[in-house]
Motif scaffolding. Structure first.
Motif, mmCIF file in Angstrom:
data_model
loop_
_atom_site.group_PDB
_atom_site.id
_atom_site.type_symbol
_atom_site.label_atom_id
_atom_site.label_comp_id
_atom_site.label_asym_id
_atom_site.label_seq_id
_atom_site.Cartn_x
_atom_site.Cartn_y
_atom_site.Cartn_z
ATOM 1 N N CYS A 143 0.844 -1.206 0.000
ATOM 2 C CA CYS A 143 0.000 0.000 0.000
ATOM 3 C C CYS A 143 0.875 1.251 0.000
ATOM 4 O O CYS A 143 0.590 2.214 -0.711
ATOM 5 N N CYS A 176 2.697 2.285 -3.549
ATOM 6 C CA CYS A 176 1.903 3.006 -4.548
ATOM 7 C C CYS A 176 1.289 4.287 -4.000
ATOM 8 O O CYS A 176 1.057 5.232 -4.747
ATOM 9 N N HIS A 177 0.997 4.305 -2.722
ATOM 10 C CA HIS A 177 0.265 5.459 -2.181
ATOM 11 C C HIS A 177 1.178 6.531 -1.594
ATOM 12 O O HIS A 177 0.716 7.356 -0.801
ATOM 13 N N TYR A 227 -10.101 2.821 -10.875
ATOM 14 C CA TYR A 227 -9.347 2.205 -11.971
ATOM 15 C C TYR A 227 -8.559 1.006 -11.473
ATOM 16 O O TYR A 227 -8.011 1.031 -10.356
ATOM 17 N N ARG A 250 -15.674 7.186 -15.611
ATOM 18 C CA ARG A 250 -15.479 6.017 -14.739
ATOM 19 C C ARG A 250 -16.492 4.880 -14.935
ATOM 20 O O ARG A 250 -16.130 3.712 -14.806
HETATM 21 C C1 HEC Z 1 -0.126 -0.842 -7.795
HETATM 22 C C2 HEC Z 1 -0.433 0.358 -7.056
HETATM 23 C C3 HEC Z 1 -1.348 0.279 -5.856
HETATM 24 C C4 HEC Z 1 -1.217 -0.538 -4.764
HETATM 25 C C5 HEC Z 1 -0.180 -1.616 -4.520
HETATM 26 C C6 HEC Z 1 -2.267 -0.138 -3.862
HETATM 27 N N1 HEC Z 1 -3.027 0.850 -4.398
HETATM 28 FE FE1 HEC Z 1 -4.662 1.689 -3.549
HETATM 29 N N2 HEC Z 1 -4.951 2.775 -5.252
HETATM 30 C C7 HEC Z 1 -4.077 2.858 -6.300
HETATM 31 C C8 HEC Z 1 -4.570 3.836 -7.254
HETATM 32 C C9 HEC Z 1 -3.891 4.235 -8.552
HETATM 33 C C10 HEC Z 1 -5.772 4.327 -6.734
HETATM 34 C C11 HEC Z 1 -6.681 5.384 -7.359
HETATM 35 C C12 HEC Z 1 -7.604 4.699 -8.322
HETATM 36 C C13 HEC Z 1 -8.575 5.661 -8.969
HETATM 37 O O1 HEC Z 1 -8.408 6.874 -8.838
HETATM 38 O O2 HEC Z 1 -9.524 5.164 -9.578
HETATM 39 C C14 HEC Z 1 -5.984 3.632 -5.473
HETATM 40 C C15 HEC Z 1 -7.102 3.822 -4.668
HETATM 41 C C16 HEC Z 1 -7.287 3.225 -3.435
HETATM 42 C C17 HEC Z 1 -8.444 3.424 -2.605
HETATM 43 C C18 HEC Z 1 -9.620 4.327 -2.915
HETATM 44 C C19 HEC Z 1 -9.351 5.661 -2.296
HETATM 45 C C20 HEC Z 1 -10.218 6.786 -2.790
HETATM 46 O O3 HEC Z 1 -9.985 7.909 -2.327
HETATM 47 O O4 HEC Z 1 -11.081 6.591 -3.644
HETATM 48 C C21 HEC Z 1 -8.255 2.691 -1.466
HETATM 49 C C22 HEC Z 1 -9.179 2.590 -0.266
HETATM 50 C C23 HEC Z 1 -6.978 2.034 -1.609
HETATM 51 N N3 HEC Z 1 -6.421 2.366 -2.817
HETATM 52 C C24 HEC Z 1 -6.429 1.224 -0.648
HETATM 53 C C25 HEC Z 1 -5.257 0.502 -0.838
HETATM 54 C C26 HEC Z 1 -4.745 -0.452 0.124
HETATM 55 C C27 HEC Z 1 -5.369 -0.746 1.470
HETATM 56 C C28 HEC Z 1 -3.622 -0.991 -0.426
HETATM 57 C C29 HEC Z 1 -2.724 -2.067 0.135
HETATM 58 C C30 HEC Z 1 -3.377 -3.283 0.574
HETATM 59 C C31 HEC Z 1 -3.447 -0.379 -1.738
HETATM 60 N N4 HEC Z 1 -4.448 0.525 -1.935
HETATM 61 C C32 HEC Z 1 -2.437 -0.715 -2.603
HETATM 62 C C33 HEC Z 1 -2.930 2.120 -6.482
HETATM 63 C C34 HEC Z 1 -2.479 1.143 -5.612
#
Ligand code: HEC
Ligand code: HEC
Ligand code: HEC
Length: 480
Positions: free
Chosen positions: A70, A73-74, A132, A177
């Motif tokens: 998490c 990427c974040h 996405y 979307r």
């Molecule tokens: C490979 C990259 C990647 C990983 C690894 C990743 N994320 Fe994300 N995540 C993203 C992206 C890019 C978005 C935004 C998607 C969009 O805007 O549609 C996102 C969006 C989210 C959202 C929605 C938030 C919102 O404001 O709408 C959540 C909740 C989230 N991630 C939780 C997690 C968690 C918990 C983990 C680990 C278990 C994780 N992500 C791992 C890339 C990742």
């Protein structure tokens, strides 16, 4: 027949009727699509108090977040952890990760646990909009209720950071979307994970982690035209940020076949004696895995080794040869063996490459030099045996950074020391000398392209994203 022709004539009245029917059908179809694609918003909550979560659940959540990357990427380069804003390049455009700190306005502070689980399982945000698949919910959908709960507890107890989402750079119609409703229909297989009774507990635990939170297929499985992983070619090898993510199935390029033991070392400690160290995007993955309990690493290793399958006698024999040669090489290196080594290398077909190898590489890669400077014998290297030269070029141009961990490997980058044709000559020599594979094609073009991609990445978004890790970035900056 004249009568029939007259029957086909388009009169204004007929045209109007036809157009009306078309409009009606279109509106009807759009209506059905909108109804089917519509997802309700889940009511906002007041951000829960950190003290409302049990410490052991939060701790478990931290380990799970490490398996799920998490933070990788974040977190934007030099940005606050979990505050989002990292650019994720896709063939369709750039998507920015979002803020998953518990900030009420710009993060997920007002998300209930149900909203959080819906995002991970179905790819739908709290407000009902589709997310996405750059966010790997097609893997996270397998996560169990308990693990979702722990992840939620962990994230909700982080420091809130104010950081609004950045605007994605996507063309029409992808920026709308609801089209993702169609993508999900075609490619999302909803979880949670169901154990396969044909296998034991460790295998199932590994499958749950690898295919779920670990999202290993995200990089190691090739994708189709719609950007979805090809189910029938699971782990056949993919790409990530200018690097090749090697095949993890029977086509694994590792000269000595991987075992569950070696995978445990590589994934859990970041080094396996007969395979070397993880680099590029895999370096981030492995550094996250270092904080994961040993049992989980072991389960991942068992499952991955099972995907590679058992290898035939021919493969075992080749591997045996590589290991024996390697052992001999290590033994003869010393002053007396140097001249012998020279003759051997200079007799190779590509004289320029051999000279470069001897001068710039052999000192660290051939001989009993220990970490951090001792690299593996290149006849053991997946990088040199792989079908694509991408990773070899990345390693030679940009090296490996001096990391903070003790005994971390260090290799200098040669981007400034060698021109493209020298790197290509070196690649041709190393490929011919250390493997029995066909030569890499288009090597010189590939070197030039890698350099210009790295330069472009520096201009657009800071340092090249394929070369992650803060310390590595600093090294590259300094090189340019
Ligand atoms: C490979 C990259 C990647 C990983 C690894 C990743 N994320 Fe994300 N995540 C993203 C992206 C890019 C978005 C935004 C998607 C969009 O805007 O549609 C996102 C969006 C989210 C959202 C929605 C938030 C919102 O404001 O709408 C959540 C909740 C989230 N991630 C939780 C997690 C968690 C918990 C983990 C680990 C278990 C994780 N992500 C791992 C890339 C990742
Ligand atoms: C963000 C993309 C990405 C993800 C996610 C990812 N990998 Fe990798 N992986 C790579 C890349 C790139 C390489 C090649 C790195 C190199 O050359 O050192 C690699 C290399 C490897 C190797 C070494 C193979 C060899 O023959 O040398 C193994 C094993 C591996 N990955 C296992 C995993 C496992 C298990 C997971 C999930 C827990 C995983 N990877 C997730 C990108 C990724
Ligand atoms: C200062 C010592 C040093 C020098 C000089 C050096 N390397 Fe390395 N190299 C390393 C270390 C340490 C590693 C990481 C351990 C490993 O994976 O082998 C490494 C890794 C590699 C790898 C990845 C091997 C794998 O794991 O699959 C390749 C390929 C490589 N080096 C090629 C070269 C080439 C070609 C040169 C000469 C241009 C060179 N190296 C010069 C120390 C060095």
């Amino acid at each position: 027949m004249p009568g029939e022709r007259a029957g086909l004539r388009v009169t204004p009245l007929r045209f109007i009727r036809f157009a009306t029917v078309c409009c009606f059908v279109l509106v009807f179809a759009a209506g059905i699509f909108a109804t089917a694609a519509w997802q309700p918003a889940i009511a906002p909550i007041n951000p829960p108090l950190a003290t409302s979560f049990a410490p052991d659940v939060v701790k478990r959540g931290a380990e799970l977040a490490a398996i799920g990357d998490c933070a990788v990427c974040h977190t934007a380069p030099a940005g606050r952890i979990f505050a989002g804003g990292r650019a994720i390049a896709t063939p369709f455009g750039t998507i920015y990760s979002t803020n998953i700190t518990p900030d009420a306005e710009t993060g997920i502070g007002t998300w209930s646990e149900a909203a959080f689980q819906r995002a991970l399982r179905n790819g739908v945000a709290r407000d009902g909009s589709y997310l996405y698949p750059a966010f790997p919910y097609d893997h996270f959908t397998l996560v169990s209720d308990d693990d979702d709960k722990a992840l939620y507890a962990f994230l909700m107890t982080r420091t809130p950071v104010q950081a609004p989402a950045l605007t994605n750079d996507l063309p029409f119609p992808l920026k709308v979307r609801p089209v993702l409703y169609g993508w999900n229909l075609l490619f999302l297989r909803r979880g949670p994970y169901r154990a396969d009774p044909a296998h034991d507990e460790a295998w199932n635990r590994g499958a749950y982690l690898v295919d779920g939170l670990g999202h290993c297929g995200d990089c190691h499985t090739p994708r189709n035209l719609f950007g979805a992983e090809q189910r029938d070619r699971r782990f056949a090898g993919g790409a990530a940020e200018g690097w090749t993510a090697y095949a993890l199935d029977a086509a694994s390029p590792a000269p000595v076949p991987w075992t569950a033991e070696a995978l445990t070392q590589y994934l859990g400690r970041g080094f396996a004696a007969q395979h070397g160290v993880p680099r590029g995007p895999m370096a981030d993955i492995a550094s996250d895995l270092r904080s994961v309990p040993a049992d989980d690493i072991r389960a991942i290793a068992i499952y991955v080794a099972a995907q590679m399958g058992s290898h035939g006698p021919e493969r075992t024999q080749i591997a045996q040869q590589v290991v024996t040669q390697n052992a001999r090489g290590t033994l003869v290196v010393g002053n007396s063996a140097d001249s012998q080594a020279d003759t051997f290398h200079l007799a190779a077909p590509d004289g320029e490459g051999a000279l470069i190898y001897l001068g710039a590489c052999a000192g660290c890669h051939q001989g009993p030099r220990a970490m951090p400077y001792g690299g593996i014998d290149l006849s053991l290297s997946s990088t040199v045996s792989a079908p694509s030269a991408d990773n070899f070029i990345n390693v030679v141009l940009y090296g490996l950074p001096a990391a903070e961990a003790a005994h971390a490997p260090i290799m200098p980058g040669f981007a400034n020391a060698m021109n493209d044709s020298q790197v290509a000559a070196l690649a041709r020599y190393v490929r011919a000398h250390f493997t029995d594979q066909a030569p890499w094609s288009g090597i010189e073009k590939n070197v030039t392209a890698t350099r210009s991609a790295a330069r472009a990445a520096t201009v657009d978004h800071g340092p090249p994203s394929g070369l992650p890790g803060t310390s590595q970035r600093t090294t590259h900056e300094a090189q340019r």
